[in-house]
Design a protein around this motif. Structure first.
Motif, PDB file in Angstrom:
ATOM      1  N   PHE A 124       0.715  -1.240   0.084  1.00 15.05           N
ATOM      2  CA  PHE A 124       0.087   0.037  -0.008  1.00 15.05           C
ATOM      3  C   PHE A 124       0.874   1.256   0.098  1.00 15.05           C
ATOM      4  O   PHE A 124       0.443   2.209  -0.119  1.00 15.05           O
ATOM      5  N   GLN A 125       2.026   1.148   0.283  1.00 11.20           N
ATOM      6  CA  GLN A 125       2.854   2.297   0.541  1.00 11.20           C
ATOM      7  C   GLN A 125       3.009   3.416  -0.695  1.00 11.20           C
ATOM      8  O   GLN A 125       3.317   2.770  -1.721  1.00 11.20           O
ATOM      9  N   THR A 126       2.817   4.466  -0.656  1.00 11.75           N
ATOM     10  CA  THR A 126       3.128   5.369  -1.603  1.00 11.75           C
ATOM     11  C   THR A 126       4.609   5.717  -1.775  1.00 11.75           C
ATOM     12  O   THR A 126       5.533   5.129  -0.811  1.00 11.75           O
ATOM     13  N   GLU A 127       5.064   6.232  -2.819  1.00 11.78           N
ATOM     14  CA  GLU A 127       6.511   6.450  -3.044  1.00 11.78           C
ATOM     15  C   GLU A 127       7.163   7.387  -2.122  1.00 11.78           C
ATOM     16  O   GLU A 127       8.254   7.144  -1.652  1.00 11.78           O
ATOM     17  N   PHE A 187       1.614  11.981   4.363  1.00  9.00           N
ATOM     18  CA  PHE A 187       0.983  10.917   5.100  1.00  9.00           C
ATOM     19  C   PHE A 187      -0.873  11.088   4.922  1.00  9.00           C
ATOM     20  O   PHE A 187      -1.048   9.836   4.717  1.00  9.00           O
ATOM     21  N   ARG A 188      -1.258  12.049   4.482  1.00 12.29           N
ATOM     22  CA  ARG A 188      -2.470  12.134   4.205  1.00 12.29           C
ATOM     23  C   ARG A 188      -2.753  11.330   2.965  1.00 12.29           C
ATOM     24  O   ARG A 188      -3.689  10.665   2.554  1.00 12.29           O
ATOM     25  N   THR A 192      -5.199   8.164   2.054  1.00  9.94           N
ATOM     26  CA  THR A 192      -5.968   8.195   0.985  1.00  9.94           C
ATOM     27  C   THR A 192      -5.871   7.076  -0.014  1.00  9.94           C
ATOM     28  O   THR A 192      -6.784   6.473  -0.586  1.00  9.94           O
ATOM     29  N   ARG A 193      -4.627   6.857  -0.308  1.00  7.10           N
ATOM     30  CA  ARG A 193      -4.163   5.816  -1.186  1.00  7.10           C
ATOM     31  C   ARG A 193      -4.673   4.258  -0.580  1.00  7.10           C
ATOM     32  O   ARG A 193      -5.147   3.352  -1.476  1.00  7.10           O
ATOM     33  N   ILE A 194      -4.657   4.068   0.717  1.00  8.60           N
ATOM     34  CA  ILE A 194      -5.100   2.901   1.337  1.00  8.60           C
ATOM     35  C   ILE A 194      -6.486   2.966   0.952  1.00  8.60           C
ATOM     36  O   ILE A 194      -7.140   1.890   0.719  1.00  8.60           O
ATOM     37  N   GLN A 278     -11.397   8.912   8.999  1.00  7.57           N
ATOM     38  CA  GLN A 278     -11.350   9.938  10.130  1.00  7.57           C
ATOM     39  C   GLN A 278      -9.596  10.326  10.522  1.00  7.57           C
ATOM     40  O   GLN A 278      -9.517  11.403  10.731  1.00  7.57           O
ATOM     41  N   LEU A 279      -8.978   9.354  10.514  1.00 10.17           N
ATOM     42  CA  LEU A 279      -7.597   9.640  10.619  1.00 10.17           C
ATOM     43  C   LEU A 279      -7.024  10.524   9.618  1.00 10.17           C
ATOM     44  O   LEU A 279      -6.317  11.505   9.881  1.00 10.17           O
ATOM     45  N   ALA A 280      -7.491  10.268   8.497  1.00  8.93           N
ATOM     46  CA  ALA A 280      -7.239  11.501   7.238  1.00  8.93           C
ATOM     47  C   ALA A 280      -7.631  12.931   7.384  1.00  8.93           C
ATOM     48  O   ALA A 280      -6.883  13.848   7.342  1.00  8.93           O
ATOM     49  N   LYS A 281      -8.821  12.713   7.990  1.00  5.12           N
ATOM     50  CA  LYS A 281      -9.597  14.220   8.077  1.00  5.12           C
ATOM     51  C   LYS A 281      -8.564  14.716   9.469  1.00  5.12           C
ATOM     52  O   LYS A 281      -8.674  16.206   9.358  1.00  5.12           O
TER      53      LYS A 281
END
Length: 283
Positions: A124-127, A187-188, A192-194, A278-281
């Protein structure tokens, strides 16, 4: 017979399974070698994964060892005759061998289950997240090797984002979704990607909330890769001496039970997405 200088984890596993067949039949390497018209030295090399075995010899070995499991035999034949030169080969000599071994095991897996405790699951990790993680964990890495590790991790996503994805289920602890390995904005984007990937039919995301009582954890991150038959499953774990590839039936069953327990204690997929949202918000 050409010897392999450094057999892959898949080749070592094939050799180990052939040794199990021999030992289950209570035959010595010398005895089986004689039945195959080979030498005990060559048999030992095959069982160590440092020498190949032909389909014809493998089937003869299975017959001499009275193995009646046709599905297992066919799976072993496939392992012995596979000549895939995968995308990971471009990193040979550039990255540690376990990186390539895990990619090869991924390629042949029928499913993958992960447990992630402190970091977002690798697939799931972004670059940006992966670069920040590798930079922090290995601050002395040369820039070129850092880029190799990041690009390798991005290419591994073909397992769930490519044209032929496999069923993938991951259980992540909420701590992994709160530790800001990368900056706030990055990190946001990671969270979002997850959420985006969790919408795929073949992907299941579950979260262990921080509020859960009586949770002692899974010990460390865990990867469970499905084989063509359950006996050929593999569990991958980080160990003090490096990456550990686990394949004994007793240990495999232990980790199957552990994954089921962790999964049972996690939030369901919808609740998990709500928590991640919620964590992203909050960022």
């Amino acid at each position: 017979m050409t010897m392999r200088n450094q057999p892959t984890a898949l080749q070592v596993r094939l050799g180990a399974e052939l040794r199990k067949l021999r030992e289950a039949a209570d035959k010595s390497a010398k005895e089986v070698a004689g039945l195959l018209g080979s030498s005990s030295t060559h048999m030992s090399q095959i069982e160590a994964g440092s020498s190949a075995i032909s389909e014809e010899r493998l089937r003869r070995l299975a017959a001499h060892c009275a193995c009646a499991d046709e599905e297992l035999i066919e799976a072993l034949v496939t392992m012995a005759t596979d000549r895939t030169c995968g995308w990971w080969e471009e990193y040979r000599g550039m990255l540690p061998t376990p990186y390539l071994d895990l990619s090869e095991l991924d390629h042949h897996a029928t499913f993958r289950n992960d447990v992630a405790v402190t970091h977002v699951s690798g697939l799931f990790q972004t670059e940006a997240y992966a670069r920040a993680l590798f930079s922090y964990m290995n601050p002395e890495l040369p820039e070129s090797e850092l880029e190799h590790r990041v690009s390798h991790r991005m290419k591994r996503k073909v397992l769930i984002e490519g044209p032929d994805p496999i069923p993938y289920e991951t259980v992540m602890h909420e701590a992994a979704l709160r530790i800001r390995v990368s900056g706030r904005a990055a990190f946001r984007a990671q969270l979002t990607r997850i959420l985006e990937l969790s919408e795929a039919d073949h992907v299941t995301v579950r979260v262990i909330p921080l509020s859960l009582d009586d949770f002692a954890g899974a010990g460390s991150a865990m990867v469970h890769l499905g084989g063509a038959v359950p006996r050929l499953d593999t569990v991958v774990r980080d160990a003090p001496h490096g990456t550990a590839f686990i394949d004994s039936e007793a240990q495999l069953e232990h980790f199957r039970k552990l994954f089921r327990k962790v999964k049972q204690e996690s939030l369901d997929p919808e609740q998990s997405r709500d928590l991640i949202h919620q964590l992203a918000k909050e960022l």
